[in-house]
Write a protein that holds these residues in place. Structure first.
Motif, PDB file in Angstrom:
ATOM      1  N   ILE A 194       0.567  -1.107   0.029  1.00  0.00           N
ATOM      2  CA  ILE A 194      -0.040  -0.067  -0.160  1.00  0.00           C
ATOM      3  C   ILE A 194       1.080   1.228   0.064  1.00  0.00           C
ATOM      4  O   ILE A 194       0.634   2.239  -0.829  1.00  0.00           O
ATOM      5  CB  ILE A 194      -1.059  -0.008   1.114  1.00  0.00           C
ATOM      6  N   LEU A 195       2.092   1.182   0.733  1.00  0.00           N
ATOM      7  CA  LEU A 195       2.834   2.466   0.822  1.00  0.00           C
ATOM      8  C   LEU A 195       3.503   2.563  -0.678  1.00  0.00           C
ATOM      9  O   LEU A 195       3.749   3.642  -0.946  1.00  0.00           O
ATOM     10  CB  LEU A 195       3.953   2.215   1.862  1.00  0.00           C
ATOM     11  N   GLY A 196       3.918   1.431  -1.160  1.00  0.00           N
ATOM     12  CA  GLY A 196       4.658   1.704  -2.475  1.00  0.00           C
ATOM     13  C   GLY A 196       3.627   2.068  -3.476  1.00  0.00           C
ATOM     14  O   GLY A 196       3.923   2.961  -4.198  1.00  0.00           O
ATOM     15  N   ALA A 197       2.360   1.883  -3.293  1.00  0.00           N
ATOM     16  CA  ALA A 197       1.320   2.259  -4.514  1.00  0.00           C
ATOM     17  C   ALA A 197       1.091   3.922  -4.056  1.00  0.00           C
ATOM     18  O   ALA A 197       1.164   4.525  -5.109  1.00  0.00           O
ATOM     19  CB  ALA A 197      -0.007   1.731  -4.277  1.00  0.00           C
ATOM     20  N   HIS A 198       1.156   4.130  -3.027  1.00  0.00           N
ATOM     21  CA  HIS A 198       0.913   5.522  -2.349  1.00  0.00           C
ATOM     22  C   HIS A 198       2.153   6.264  -3.020  1.00  0.00           C
ATOM     23  O   HIS A 198       2.136   7.355  -3.692  1.00  0.00           O
ATOM     24  CB  HIS A 198       0.666   5.809  -1.114  1.00  0.00           C
ATOM     25  N   ASN A 199       3.290   6.127  -2.842  1.00  0.00           N
ATOM     26  CA  ASN A 199       4.479   6.682  -3.108  1.00  0.00           C
ATOM     27  C   ASN A 199       4.637   6.752  -4.663  1.00  0.00           C
ATOM     28  O   ASN A 199       4.846   7.898  -5.131  1.00  0.00           O
ATOM     29  CB  ASN A 199       5.647   6.010  -2.602  1.00  0.00           C
ATOM     30  N   GLU A 200       4.363   5.651  -5.307  1.00  0.00           N
ATOM     31  CA  GLU A 200       4.462   5.810  -6.700  1.00  0.00           C
ATOM     32  C   GLU A 200       3.503   6.692  -7.178  1.00  0.00           C
ATOM     33  O   GLU A 200       3.975   7.598  -8.275  1.00  0.00           O
ATOM     34  CB  GLU A 200       3.974   4.272  -7.526  1.00  0.00           C
ATOM     35  N   GLY A 222     -10.545  11.976  28.492  1.00  0.00           N
ATOM     36  CA  GLY A 222      -9.110  12.144  28.824  1.00  0.00           C
ATOM     37  C   GLY A 222      -7.996  11.237  27.847  1.00  0.00           C
ATOM     38  O   GLY A 222      -6.844  11.506  27.736  1.00  0.00           O
ATOM     39  N   GLU A 223      -8.958  10.089  27.319  1.00  0.00           N
ATOM     40  CA  GLU A 223      -8.082   9.324  26.319  1.00  0.00           C
ATOM     41  C   GLU A 223      -7.737  10.290  25.194  1.00  0.00           C
ATOM     42  O   GLU A 223      -8.271  10.913  24.465  1.00  0.00           O
ATOM     43  CB  GLU A 223      -9.127   8.411  26.121  1.00  0.00           C
ATOM     44  N   VAL A 224      -6.400   9.617  24.881  1.00  0.00           N
ATOM     45  CA  VAL A 224      -5.942  10.318  23.403  1.00  0.00           C
ATOM     46  C   VAL A 224      -5.894   9.009  22.279  1.00  0.00           C
ATOM     47  O   VAL A 224      -5.336   8.113  22.599  1.00  0.00           O
ATOM     48  CB  VAL A 224      -4.791  10.958  23.633  1.00  0.00           C
ATOM     49  N   THR A 225      -6.264   9.495  21.087  1.00  0.00           N
ATOM     50  CA  THR A 225      -6.388   8.538  20.141  1.00  0.00           C
ATOM     51  C   THR A 225      -5.598   9.146  18.899  1.00  0.00           C
ATOM     52  O   THR A 225      -5.635  10.428  18.695  1.00  0.00           O
ATOM     53  CB  THR A 225      -7.508   8.028  19.533  1.00  0.00           C
ATOM     54  N   VAL A 226      -4.668   8.268  18.357  1.00  0.00           N
ATOM     55  CA  VAL A 226      -3.981   8.654  17.172  1.00  0.00           C
ATOM     56  C   VAL A 226      -4.234   7.710  15.838  1.00  0.00           C
ATOM     57  O   VAL A 226      -3.984   6.683  16.063  1.00  0.00           O
ATOM     58  CB  VAL A 226      -2.527   8.911  17.135  1.00  0.00           C
ATOM     59  N   ASP A 227      -5.184   8.215  14.959  1.00  0.00           N
ATOM     60  CA  ASP A 227      -5.369   7.414  14.066  1.00  0.00           C
ATOM     61  C   ASP A 227      -4.462   7.087  12.832  1.00  0.00           C
ATOM     62  O   ASP A 227      -3.645   8.011  12.524  1.00  0.00           O
ATOM     63  CB  ASP A 227      -6.650   8.210  13.189  1.00  0.00           C
ATOM     64  N   PRO A 228      -4.347   6.039  12.351  1.00  0.00           N
ATOM     65  CA  PRO A 228      -3.686   5.738  11.082  1.00  0.00           C
ATOM     66  C   PRO A 228      -4.144   6.529  10.128  1.00  0.00           C
ATOM     67  O   PRO A 228      -5.417   6.709   9.790  1.00  0.00           O
ATOM     68  CB  PRO A 228      -3.807   4.258  10.820  1.00  0.00           C
ATOM     69  N   GLN A 229      -3.234   7.293   9.445  1.00  0.00           N
ATOM     70  CA  GLN A 229      -3.657   8.158   8.166  1.00  0.00           C
ATOM     71  C   GLN A 229      -2.396   8.498   7.224  1.00  0.00           C
ATOM     72  O   GLN A 229      -1.557   9.434   7.694  1.00  0.00           O
ATOM     73  CB  GLN A 229      -3.928   9.601   8.724  1.00  0.00           C
ATOM     74  N   LEU A 230      -2.245   7.508   6.199  1.00  0.00           N
ATOM     75  CA  LEU A 230      -0.948   7.700   5.285  1.00  0.00           C
ATOM     76  C   LEU A 230      -1.466   8.912   4.312  1.00  0.00           C
ATOM     77  O   LEU A 230      -2.324   8.890   3.752  1.00  0.00           O
ATOM     78  CB  LEU A 230      -0.813   6.149   4.654  1.00  0.00           C
ATOM     79  N   HIS A 231      -0.470   9.949   4.276  1.00  0.00           N
ATOM     80  CA  HIS A 231      -0.481  11.267   3.630  1.00  0.00           C
ATOM     81  C   HIS A 231       0.962  11.802   3.322  1.00  0.00           C
ATOM     82  O   HIS A 231       1.783  11.395   4.167  1.00  0.00           O
ATOM     83  CB  HIS A 231      -1.422  12.101   4.328  1.00  0.00           C
ATOM     84  N   THR A 232       1.035  12.483   2.476  1.00  0.00           N
ATOM     85  CA  THR A 232       2.392  13.074   2.142  1.00  0.00           C
ATOM     86  C   THR A 232       2.182  14.684   1.901  1.00  0.00           C
ATOM     87  O   THR A 232       1.378  15.310   1.255  1.00  0.00           O
ATOM     88  CB  THR A 232       2.924  12.396   0.583  1.00  0.00           C
ATOM     89  N   HIS A 233       2.949  15.324   2.495  1.00  0.00           N
ATOM     90  CA  HIS A 233       3.161  16.729   2.562  1.00  0.00           C
ATOM     91  C   HIS A 233       4.077  17.250   1.414  1.00  0.00           C
ATOM     92  O   HIS A 233       5.181  16.671   1.623  1.00  0.00           O
ATOM     93  CB  HIS A 233       3.325  17.519   3.797  1.00  0.00           C
TER      94      HIS A 233
END
Length: 299
Positions: free
Chosen positions: A9-15, A64-75
């Motif tokens: 998936i990362l390879g597809a995104h980067n390409e 008070g719970e902190v969540t960090v979602d998975p989110q593949l993105h490029t700036h």
């Protein structure tokens, strides 16, 4: 989770990001003055830096719970400089950038959907006009919806903030509200976040929702035969031309690619496949420099 699938998936995104950055670079222009006459010239030279992130901004809940979602993105950070043929560095002329950046974002989503389909994912289109889609994770629509909602806490936070801002900014468009909501609600990213712990936390969150790596459904990609695929490409391109000429008399390459691409998403056709057919279409009239009209409009 499934590291092999994650790498694919990362390879597809980067390409696709690299491909769209290349398209973006071809649009770069500047102004040049020769013998007292100033002209806009295409340079096709870009100075930019890419930063790929794998998570969203943290969201702190009332509990008070902190969540960090998975989110593949490029700036992609673009410098306001480009180089003329003379070697001189100049500021960028931004007209073509602003004319096309939405199209390129749409093309990215079309091409990512096609790549994910090749990897065996079943893609569900949620907004064809904007080329938005979701992956069918388990084959169970209700479970997939619950997982996506639970793993989209940052998106939910932005949406809720935008609803509140609507009262303060009644004349703002949805995109403007979303942008302001993202700015207003964002938490500064902590460079000391433990990435491994975040991955472990998200795996745990997924398991609590009933999702494990072995449940993610992929299958051998079904690709249309050459003749059938060609006919669909021609059909979607012709339909895109008809859509565009209803609203404007002149349109550009990326208007065509993004519109045709969205129409062909369900068939896993990526935008690059339409390019050879731009010159073959009998209705299109090439106005040069990537702009087109149609014989119908000129008649």
């Amino acid at each position: 989770g499934n590291e092999e699938l994650a790498k694919a998936i990362l390879g597809a995104h980067n390409e696709i990001v690299d491909q769209k950055m290349g398209s973006f670079e071809k649009l770069l222009q500047s102004r040049e003055t020769l013998e007292g006459e100033t002209k806009v010239v295409t340079t096709g030279k870009m100075v930019a830096a890419k930063f790929t992130h794998f998570i969203s901004r943290p969201v702190e809940h009332e509990s008070g719970e902190v969540t960090v979602d998975p989110q593949l993105h490029t700036h992609a950070v673009l410098m306001n400089v480009t180089q003329l043929e003379s070697g001189e560095w100049r500021a960028i002329e931004t007209r073509d950038i602003f004319d096309n950046y939405m199209n390129l974002g749409k093309e990215y989503r079309v091409d990512l959907a096609a790549k994910l389909s090749e990897l065996g994912f079943e893609v569900e289109i949620t907004d064809q006009d904007k080329a938005y889609f979701e992956i069918k994770l388990t084959g169970d629509k209700e479970k997939d919806g619950a997982i996506i909602e639970a793993m989209s806490q940052r998106a939910k936070e932005v949406k809720n903030t935008a609803v509140k801002l609507k009262e303060e900014m009644p004349n703002a468009s949805d995109s403007e509200l979303k942008q302001h909501a993202a700015w207003q609600s964002r938490t500064w990213k902590d460079g000391n976040l433990d990435r491994r712990q975040i991955v472990e936390d998200n795996i745990k969150r997924a398991e609590e929702l009933g999702l494990t790596p072995d449940m993610i459904k992929t299958k051998e990609a079904e690709k249309l035969s050459g003749q059938d695929r060609e006919e669909l490409i021609k059909l979607h391109l012709q339909n895109a031309i008809e859509v565009l000429e209803e609203n404007t008399s002149v349109f550009n390459t990326h208007d065509l690619l993004s519109t045709a691409g969205a129409l062909g998403m369900r068939h896993g056709i990526d935008t690059q496949e339409y390019i050879p057919y731009l010159t073959k279409n009998k209705e299109l009239v090439d106005l040069s420099k990537g702009y087109y009209t149609t014989k119908t409009i000129l008649a």
